[in-house]
Design an enzyme around this catalytic site. Structure first.
Site, PDB file in Angstrom:
ATOM      1  N   LYS A 193     -40.934  15.938 -14.333  1.00 20.48           N
ATOM      2  CA  LYS A 193     -41.470  15.603 -15.657  1.00 20.48           C
ATOM      3  C   LYS A 193     -41.530  14.096 -15.821  1.00 20.48           C
ATOM      4  O   LYS A 193     -40.670  13.375 -15.315  1.00 20.48           O
ATOM      5  CB  LYS A 193     -40.636  16.247 -16.777  1.00 20.48           C
ATOM      6  CG  LYS A 193     -39.277  15.620 -17.000  1.00 20.48           C
ATOM      7  CD  LYS A 193     -38.629  16.204 -18.231  1.00 20.48           C
ATOM      8  CE  LYS A 193     -37.188  15.752 -18.389  1.00 20.48           C
ATOM      9  NZ  LYS A 193     -37.056  14.412 -18.990  1.00 20.48           N
ATOM     10  N   HIS A 210     -31.270  13.679  -2.766  1.00 23.27           N
ATOM     11  CA  HIS A 210     -32.181  12.738  -2.109  1.00 23.27           C
ATOM     12  C   HIS A 210     -31.421  11.704  -1.285  1.00 23.27           C
ATOM     13  O   HIS A 210     -31.827  11.354  -0.182  1.00 23.27           O
ATOM     14  CB  HIS A 210     -33.069  12.041  -3.149  1.00 23.27           C
ATOM     15  CG  HIS A 210     -34.295  12.824  -3.485  1.00 23.27           C
ATOM     16  ND1 HIS A 210     -34.296  13.839  -4.423  1.00 23.27           N
ATOM     17  CD2 HIS A 210     -35.561  12.767  -2.987  1.00 23.27           C
ATOM     18  CE1 HIS A 210     -35.517  14.352  -4.501  1.00 23.27           C
ATOM     19  NE2 HIS A 210     -36.292  13.728  -3.643  1.00 23.27           N
TER      20      HIS A 210
END
Lengths: 174, 276
Positions: A101, A36
């Site tokens: 998650k 990222h």
């Protein structure tokens, strides 16, 4: 159980509600912390990201190496909250949603609503099951990051739960 | 004096790292099965998926979880043991070999984030004991849960109540992030660093086991009950099972302090032990 295949149109994404159990098939891209950072560096420098963001789904995951004779190593989700700082900008650029998650932030929830995107929860700790449902895995960018690089995965029937939907629904706040 | 060639340690570490990464402990599997019966909806779906996952891991020879962790290697070494060779190097060589092909390399420089490429160095801890035994316990520790761990320097006045609040508060704050249902390792007493080690050591205890001291066991039971009343549930989907177990380890501390360390472990408890 609803069977979904990527790409999902915005209309399809809007039909999904937090708590729905689904299976997902199609193309996803893995990216986690370091990937990222690099994608953001590319965007800041007006360079193209390593995959087209429009309608794409990012899987917050870092796979195990592919064992001989297999299509993928274990590849379960990582904790999505670490990517809270990245997700809103990518959603504003057309990202269809994310798979990971754990709960994501309010800011992410607002971006999901604004752009009609969806956040799916994969089941943490089920890396072998998800790895076994990957038909092919190809490194797309950042080989020096090893497991943290960007991989294009062709997935078949990933069992997922709609965690945060495009209407503010949130399974973690029920 | 018993002489142990460190090559034996290297082989044991290799075996333990392989075994640990491909299966859950028996107690963990049993706890997950019984938790599944108490849940419904998405929470039950999560636990069914996790149990099915272990079967696939064994059938397909894939690691149970892709986070094959930082190798925490806890030794208990008899005072009559003499190691021939470099023990640290042997442990790291065992880890290097175990992770070479199909396990994820997850260790990097904290600042540059450059991966060491072979999952070393391992985190090694050695305790001495009487005799000439060598016990090795290897815990591949995932960081989704490690990240949610905390240490508290309580005052003696905060006492038992403060300890329970620290444990429950840490799990509440972690919420859905560490892959609940979690296992909670708690260190009580010692020093700042020693307390954190006790918490890690507590994670190597069998799930559901109770501390032999009744006052400590009652802290474990009360904390577990309060954690499961939080309603976070499997994967944070809501439910009755937020933790499978709470285990506390104790050490004497200073008259001015009460350190409490809370080390969170995900439901995917992979811990392998061997005695040489």
């Amino acid at each position: 159980m609803l069977d979904l295949t990527l790409p999902l149109t915005k209309e399809q994404r809007l039909l999904l509600l937090a708590g729905d159990c689904v299976t997902l098939s199609g193309t996803v891209y893995t990216a986690r912390d370091c990937a990222h950072r690099r994608i953001f560096e590319a965007l800041d420098a007006d360079m193209v990201p390593p995959f087209p963001l429009e309608g794409a789904f990012i899987y917050y995951a870092g796979p195990c190496p592919v064992p001989k004779g297999k299509t993928s190593g274990s590849v379960g989700p990582t904790t999505s909250a670490r990517m809270n700082v990245f997700a809103p900008r990518l959603l504003s650029l057309g990202l269809g949603g994310m798979i990971g998650k754990g709960e994501m932030s309010e800011e992410v929830a607002r971006a999901l609503q604004r752009f009609g995107a969806v956040y799916f929860a994969a089941i943490g700790g089920a890396g072998a099951l998800y790895g076994n449902a990957v038909r092919s895995s190809e490194l797309v960018a950042y080989p020096d990051l090893l497991a943290e690089g960007v991989y294009r995965l062709e997935i078949e029937k990933f069992p997922l739960v709609v965690a945060m939907d495009a209407h503010g629904g949130n399974i973690y706040r029920k | 004096m018993r002489t142990v060639d460190v090559k034996q340690i290297e082989e044991a570490v290799f075996r333990l790292a392989r075994r640990a990464n491909f299966s859950l402990t028996d107690a963990c599997r049993a706890a997950l099965k019984s938790a599944k019966e108490r849940e419904d909806g998405a929470a039950r779906f999560a636990l069914e998926t996790v149990l099915e996952n272990e079967k696939i891991a064994q059938r397909e020879e894939l690691p149970v979880c892709q986070d094959t962790g930082m190798c925490c290697v806890l030794f208990t070494v008899g005072r009559e043991v003499h190691f021939e060779g470099d023990l640290t190097a042997a442990v790291n060589e065992g880890v290097r070999r175990a992770y070479r092909d199909d396990l994820r390399k997850s260790i990097c420089d904290p600042l540059t984030r450059l991966n060491t490429g072979d999952n070393t160095p391992a985190h090694i801890h050695i305790e001495l004991c009487a005799g000439d035994r060598v016990e090795i316990c290897l815990l591949p520790k995932g960081f989704g849960s490690e990240n949610m761990s905390k240490i508290f320097m309580l005052t003696p006045a905060e006492g038992r109540k403060g300890i329970v609040e620290s444990i429950v508060g840490t799990v509440r704050l972690a919420g859905s992030r560490p892959c609940p249902p979690v296992v909670v390792g708690v260190g009580i007493g010692g020093s700042f660093d020693g307390c954190a080690y006790l918490a890690k050591k507590a994670l190597t205890r069998e799930i559901g086991s109770r501390h032999p001291r009744a006052d400590v066991a009652s802290i474990e039971e009360e904390a577990l009950e309060k954690i499961n009343a939080l309603g976070i549930g499997p994967q944070g989907f809501g439910g009755r099972t937020t933790a499978l177990s709470v285990a506390c380890e104790l050490a004497p501390t200073h008259i001015a302090g009460l350190p409490v360390a809370v080390n969170i472990q995900c439901h995917c408890v992979r811990c392998a032990k061997e005695v040489l």
